[in-house]
Structure formats: structure tokens, C-alpha cells
Design a protein around this motif. Structure first.
Motif, PDB file in Angstrom:
ATOM      1  N   PRO A 186     -16.336  59.609 -18.584  1.00  0.00           N
ATOM      2  CA  PRO A 186     -18.117  59.676 -17.878  1.00  0.00           C
ATOM      3  C   PRO A 186     -19.003  60.121 -18.591  1.00  0.00           C
ATOM      4  O   PRO A 186     -19.969  58.991 -18.168  1.00  0.00           O
ATOM      5  CB  PRO A 186     -17.452  61.398 -17.434  1.00  0.00           C
ATOM      6  N   GLN A 187     -18.616  60.424 -19.566  1.00  0.00           N
ATOM      7  CA  GLN A 187     -20.089  60.604 -20.461  1.00  0.00           C
ATOM      8  C   GLN A 187     -20.102  59.275 -21.078  1.00  0.00           C
ATOM      9  O   GLN A 187     -21.616  58.985 -21.646  1.00  0.00           O
ATOM     10  CB  GLN A 187     -19.840  62.017 -21.646  1.00  0.00           C
ATOM     11  N   LEU A 188     -19.267  58.391 -22.095  1.00  0.00           N
ATOM     12  CA  LEU A 188     -20.113  57.293 -22.332  1.00  0.00           C
ATOM     13  C   LEU A 188     -20.130  56.578 -21.070  1.00  0.00           C
ATOM     14  O   LEU A 188     -21.282  55.914 -21.201  1.00  0.00           O
ATOM     15  CB  LEU A 188     -18.400  56.214 -22.919  1.00  0.00           C
ATOM     16  N   ILE A 189     -19.714  56.491 -19.948  1.00  0.00           N
ATOM     17  CA  ILE A 189     -20.593  56.364 -18.561  1.00  0.00           C
ATOM     18  C   ILE A 189     -21.741  56.406 -18.541  1.00  0.00           C
ATOM     19  O   ILE A 189     -22.925  55.463 -18.288  1.00  0.00           O
ATOM     20  CB  ILE A 189     -19.458  56.252 -17.422  1.00  0.00           C
ATOM     21  N   GLU A 190     -21.978  57.867 -18.518  1.00  0.00           N
ATOM     22  CA  GLU A 190     -23.650  58.301 -18.337  1.00  0.00           C
ATOM     23  C   GLU A 190     -24.330  57.321 -19.183  1.00  0.00           C
ATOM     24  O   GLU A 190     -25.721  57.332 -19.251  1.00  0.00           O
ATOM     25  CB  GLU A 190     -23.149  59.772 -18.654  1.00  0.00           C
ATOM     26  N   ASP A 191     -23.855  57.546 -20.624  1.00  0.00           N
ATOM     27  CA  ASP A 191     -24.748  57.201 -21.882  1.00  0.00           C
ATOM     28  C   ASP A 191     -24.771  55.453 -21.592  1.00  0.00           C
ATOM     29  O   ASP A 191     -26.359  55.559 -22.254  1.00  0.00           O
ATOM     30  CB  ASP A 191     -23.953  56.957 -23.165  1.00  0.00           C
TER      31      ASP A 191
ATOM     32  N   LEU B 134      -9.408  47.870 -27.003  1.00  0.00           N
ATOM     33  CA  LEU B 134     -10.817  46.624 -26.647  1.00  0.00           C
ATOM     34  C   LEU B 134     -11.440  47.468 -26.340  1.00  0.00           C
ATOM     35  O   LEU B 134     -12.757  47.549 -26.241  1.00  0.00           O
ATOM     36  CB  LEU B 134     -10.397  46.271 -25.481  1.00  0.00           C
ATOM     37  N   MET B 135     -11.092  49.112 -25.386  1.00  0.00           N
ATOM     38  CA  MET B 135     -12.402  50.148 -24.869  1.00  0.00           C
ATOM     39  C   MET B 135     -12.943  50.840 -26.759  1.00  0.00           C
ATOM     40  O   MET B 135     -14.385  51.834 -25.965  1.00  0.00           O
ATOM     41  CB  MET B 135     -11.346  50.391 -24.539  1.00  0.00           C
TER      42      MET B 135
ATOM     43  N   TRP C  14     -17.357  45.411 -20.655  1.00  0.00           N
ATOM     44  CA  TRP C  14     -16.186  45.300 -20.999  1.00  0.00           C
ATOM     45  C   TRP C  14     -15.792  47.118 -21.201  1.00  0.00           C
ATOM     46  O   TRP C  14     -14.092  46.948 -21.244  1.00  0.00           O
ATOM     47  CB  TRP C  14     -16.438  45.583 -23.026  1.00  0.00           C
ATOM     48  N   LEU C  15     -15.820  47.466 -20.698  1.00  0.00           N
ATOM     49  CA  LEU C  15     -15.171  49.263 -20.281  1.00  0.00           C
ATOM     50  C   LEU C  15     -14.574  48.800 -19.010  1.00  0.00           C
ATOM     51  O   LEU C  15     -13.759  49.332 -19.147  1.00  0.00           O
ATOM     52  CB  LEU C  15     -15.984  50.188 -20.115  1.00  0.00           C
TER      53      LEU C  15
ATOM     54  N   ILE D  52      -9.125  48.294 -16.161  1.00  0.00           N
ATOM     55  CA  ILE D  52      -8.914  47.130 -15.213  1.00  0.00           C
ATOM     56  C   ILE D  52      -7.451  46.525 -15.985  1.00  0.00           C
ATOM     57  O   ILE D  52      -6.570  47.060 -15.397  1.00  0.00           O
ATOM     58  CB  ILE D  52      -9.608  45.570 -14.900  1.00  0.00           C
ATOM     59  N   ILE D  53      -7.323  46.645 -17.206  1.00  0.00           N
ATOM     60  CA  ILE D  53      -6.045  45.806 -18.327  1.00  0.00           C
ATOM     61  C   ILE D  53      -5.377  47.419 -18.040  1.00  0.00           C
ATOM     62  O   ILE D  53      -3.639  47.448 -17.852  1.00  0.00           O
ATOM     63  CB  ILE D  53      -6.636  45.185 -18.928  1.00  0.00           C
TER      64      ILE D  53
END
Length: 436
Positions: free
Chosen positions: A35-40, A96-97, A105-106, A111-112
Motif C-alpha cells: 500500500p505504501q508503494l502504491i501511495e508513492d 516482475l513486481m 506494471w505493478l 493479475i499474474i
């Protein structure tokens, strides 16, 4: 019952336990930082709540599509190859992530991950292959304990690695999944005898076709409804917990990781040690209801908790939730034949995946609105009608947890009614005179 020799049976169950631990460790590692990576990437806590909900929904949506396919493939080709391929796929996906340069890409990685993590259906089918019906609640409790053990280690490791950098946990997750693949390649025997296999069919393997199995058994339909509600309520954690903990209590990756480890320890003890004796004393139905009642009380208290210590205290009654899933699954497996166990697990996972698509989107939106002030039209209407006190509930950061508790309460009512009917139907089948 199984083609696994007796001397290798313990090794097989041990592998399933270890694989479940490694898989969940790999997933748990990224929980404190995703979630913090998404927030970044998006630059806002409230918006990150919505995006994280979308990501969880993507993951669950792919499980909805892939789980019945994977379950049916395991019914034809056996459990071993499906489990091994899924472990390898997860390892590649975490790489990949770890390298993802942007949000798109995330999203592809999630999805994968939804496809490859669908091997959980096969893990449960494997345990159904090697255990008699009366021991399945305990067996599923062991698998649940393995998952909980993974959540003890994963978030702690992820929390500390997250202090190094948001990408480090993804690399560690890739290593864990690769270890599971190598370990299984040498240890895991097949559990499904050739004569008990069922030919793959797209009619059964598509999500809608797989759930036809649930419709053929009236008791399964109601139990599947309980499964849906249980997973819908539970996804409040995956959708908003990390952001909620940061917003309300100021907790960072390390604190979140430690708290999730405590949740895992409680759940591991509940499913690994408690569910067996309690089920023996009370039976599957009453044990399931006890778990749902404890979960309702605990999650409501989490939404109310005015401090971090109150939130931690609420985890104690909430831990009883761990009694519900293994007993629910045990009740469901008794309604179908051995050759349909993989299909059943695929259909059950599809039901859970539908909840996994809807719930994170719903709870992500509820959280975003409750902390971001997005309920202005409702607030104005309440003020005009002298109901301003309701506004304090609507804008409460814990609103998502209150709603989750109400969902669990309804699941308990439905579970009591349906499981009682299932037990009566099973009793009538056993007591019926033999056909001349």
C-alpha cells in the motif's frame, strides 16, 4: 483413499504444510509495503485506499477465473504438477513486481499473482485426498495454521525489509516461492489415484460451470453463501488495514508487520491447536458459529478502538474467527464425492474470489470517503433533517470495520440455518435403509 504410501503420507502432509507456509510468507512479506508503494506512485493516502482496493480486486478477479480451471486440471492430471507450476509462477511474478517501474506494471504483477496463487484450491483438494471426512476439519485447521504461520513470519520480515526499501520484500518473496518449488520437486508425492481422476471439461472448469456443482447440492448453496460473506468481511484487512493503521495510530511498516505477526500467531494457535478439540466437543456447526461470533465482536471493537492498545486487545476475540473456515470447509466436503473435491475447491475459491473482487472495492471506497470527506451530500442531508449525530458514524475511520462486523453477523445467522440442514440431510442419508 490415496495413492500415497503410508510411509510417505507424513512427508506429503509435511510438504503441503511447508508449501503453504512458504507461499503465505511470500505473500505476507509484501503486505506492509505494497500500500505504501502504491501511495508513492499516486501521492495520496485516501487515493491509495481506492487503488489498493482495486489491486486486491484484480488479484481476486483472476482467482475467480483461474481457480476452477486449476481445480479441474488437478482432478485430471493430479495435484503435484499443478502445485509445482504455481510455485514457479509465483517466483517469477514477484521478480516482475520487484522491477515494476510504474503502477501499471505493478497491476500486471497482481493479475499474474491471482492466477498462480490459485493453487490453494489444489492444496485443499490434496488434503481431502489423504484424510477421511471425519478428520478434515482438523486437517484444514492444520493448513489454516500453516497460512497463519506464514503471516507470522511474512509481515515481520516484510516490515523490517521495508525499512531497507519498498522493493526488497518483493525479492525476498521471489526467493521464498522458488524454495517452495525446489522443495516440492524432490519431496511431494501424488495424492490422486488414476482411477479417481475426472477428465477436464471446460463446462466444469469455467467459473459459472464450476459453481453449478454448488447448485446441485442444496446445502452447498447456503454454505457457499456463508463462504462469500466470510471472505467479503475478511477483505477489510487487505483493503484498508495498513492505511487505517497509519492514518489512525501512526504505525509504520515495522509496527504493522509486528501486529500482523501477532494476528498470525493467534490464528495459528486457533487453527492448529484449538479447532480439533473444540470440533470434537461441539461439532462442526457449533464450532463454526463460535468462530463467526468471536470474529463479529472483535472486528466491531477494532473499528471503535480509540487507541492502538485497544485495537490490539480486540484481536483476542477476533482470533476465534479462525475456527470458522476449517469447519465450514469440512461441512462442504462432506456433500460431494472424492472425484469432485478439486472441482468443489475450485468452485469455493470462485465464490471467495467474487467476494474478493467486490469487497476491496467497496471497503476501499468506504475508507476513502470516511477519511477523505467524500460524504458531503449525505452530511448536508443529515444536518437538514436533524440527524447530525449520524455524520460522526459515517465519517468514523473505523466505519469499514463496523460494516464488516455486520456482514459477519449475517454470515453467522445463515451458517446456523444452513449447516443445521446439512447435518440433518447427512443423518438421513446415513440412517436410510439399503436399496434392495
Amino acid at each position: 483413499m490415496s495413492i500415497v504410501p503410508e510411509k510417505r503420507l507424513k512427508a506429503a502432509i509435511g510438504f503441503i504444510f511447508v508449501t503453504a507456509v512458504l507461499d503465505i510468507v511470500a505473500m505476507g512479506i509484501i503486505i506492509p509495503v505494497l500500500p505504501q508503494l502504491i501511495e508513492d506512485f499516486v501521492g495520496s493516502n485516501a487515493r491509495a485506499g481506492i487503488i489498493n482496493g482495486v489491486f486486491v480486486a484484480l488479484w481476486a478477479g483472476m482467482q475467480f477465473v483461474a481457480s476452477p480451471i486449476i481445480g479441474s486440471l488437478s482432478d485430471q492430471y493430479g495435484r503435484r504438477p499443478v502445485i509445482l507450476l504455481s510455485c514457479a509462477g509465483l517466483a517469477i511474478d514477484y521478480v516482475l513486481m520487484a522491477l515494476a517501474p510504474d503502477l501499471w506494471w505493478l497491476a500486471l504483477g497482481r493479475i499474474i499473482a491471482g492466477v498462480t496463487s490459485s493453487s490453494f484450491t489444489t492444496i485443499y483438494a490434496y488434503m481431502a485426498d489423504v484424510t477421511p471426512p471425519e478428520q478434515r476439519a482438523r486437517a484444514y485447521g492444520l493448513i489454516g495454521a500453516a497460512f497463519s504461520g506464514g503471516f507470522v513470519l511474512g509481515p515481520v520480515i516484510g516490515g523490517f525489509l521495508g525499512e531497507i526499501g519498498p522493493r526488497a520484500p518483493f525479492w525476498a518473496a521471489a526467493v521464498m516461492s522458488a524454495i517452495a518449488f525446489v522443495y516440492g520437486a524432490f519431496i511431494l508425492p501424488e495424492s490422486l489415484a488414476p482411477e479417481k481422476r475426472m477428465k477436464f471439461s471446460w463446462r466444469r472448469a469455467n467459473p459459472v460451470g464450476a459453481m453449478v456443482l454448488l447448485g446441485r447440492h442444496p446445502e452447498l448453496t447456503g454454505l457457499a453463501g456463508v463462504t462469500f460473506l466470510l471472505h467479503f468481511a475478511h477483505h477489510v484487512f487487505s483493503a484498508v488495514f495498513v492505511l487505517y493503521a497509519q492514518y489512525r495510530y501512526g504505525w509504520g511498516p515495522r509496527e504493522v508487520g509486528m501486529l500482523l505477526a501477532m494476528v498470525g500467531l493467534l490464528d495459528m494457535g486457533m487453527q492448529g491447536l484449538i479447532v480439533g478439540p473444540v470440533t470434537k466437543a461441539l461439532g462442526d456447526r457449533k464450532t463454526m458459529l463460535l468462530g463467526l461470533a468471536g470474529g463479529t465482536l472483535g472486528i466491531m471493537a477494532m473499528g471503535w478502538a480509540p487507541s492502538g492498545w485497544f485495537f490490539v486487545a480486540a484481536m483476542l476475540p477476533n482470533a476465534l474467527w479462525g475456527l470458522a473456515m476449517p469447519t465450514l470447509q469440512s461441512l462442504m466436503t462432506r456433500q460431494v464425492s472424492e472425484s469432485e473435491q478439486g472441482q468443489l475447491q475450485g468452485a469455493t475459491m470462485s465464490v471467495a474470489s467474487i467476494a474478493g473482487v467486490m469487497s476491496p472495492l467497496f471497503f476501499g471506497w468506504i475508507y476513502s470517503m470516511s477519511v477523505g470527506g467524500g460524504f458531503e451530500p449525505l452530511t448536508d442531508w443529515l444536518d437538514r433533517h436533524g440527524l447530525a449525530f449520524v455524520d460522526s458514524i459515517v465519517h468514523a475511520p473505523g466505519l469499514a470495520f463496523y460494516i464488516s462486523g455486520l456482514v459477519l453477523l449475517f454470515a453467522g445467522v445463515l451458517g446456523w440455518i444452513t449447516a443445521r440442514r446439512a447435518e440433518r440431510a447427512e443423518s438421513l442419508t446415513v440412517d436410510a435403509p439399503p436399496t434392495p
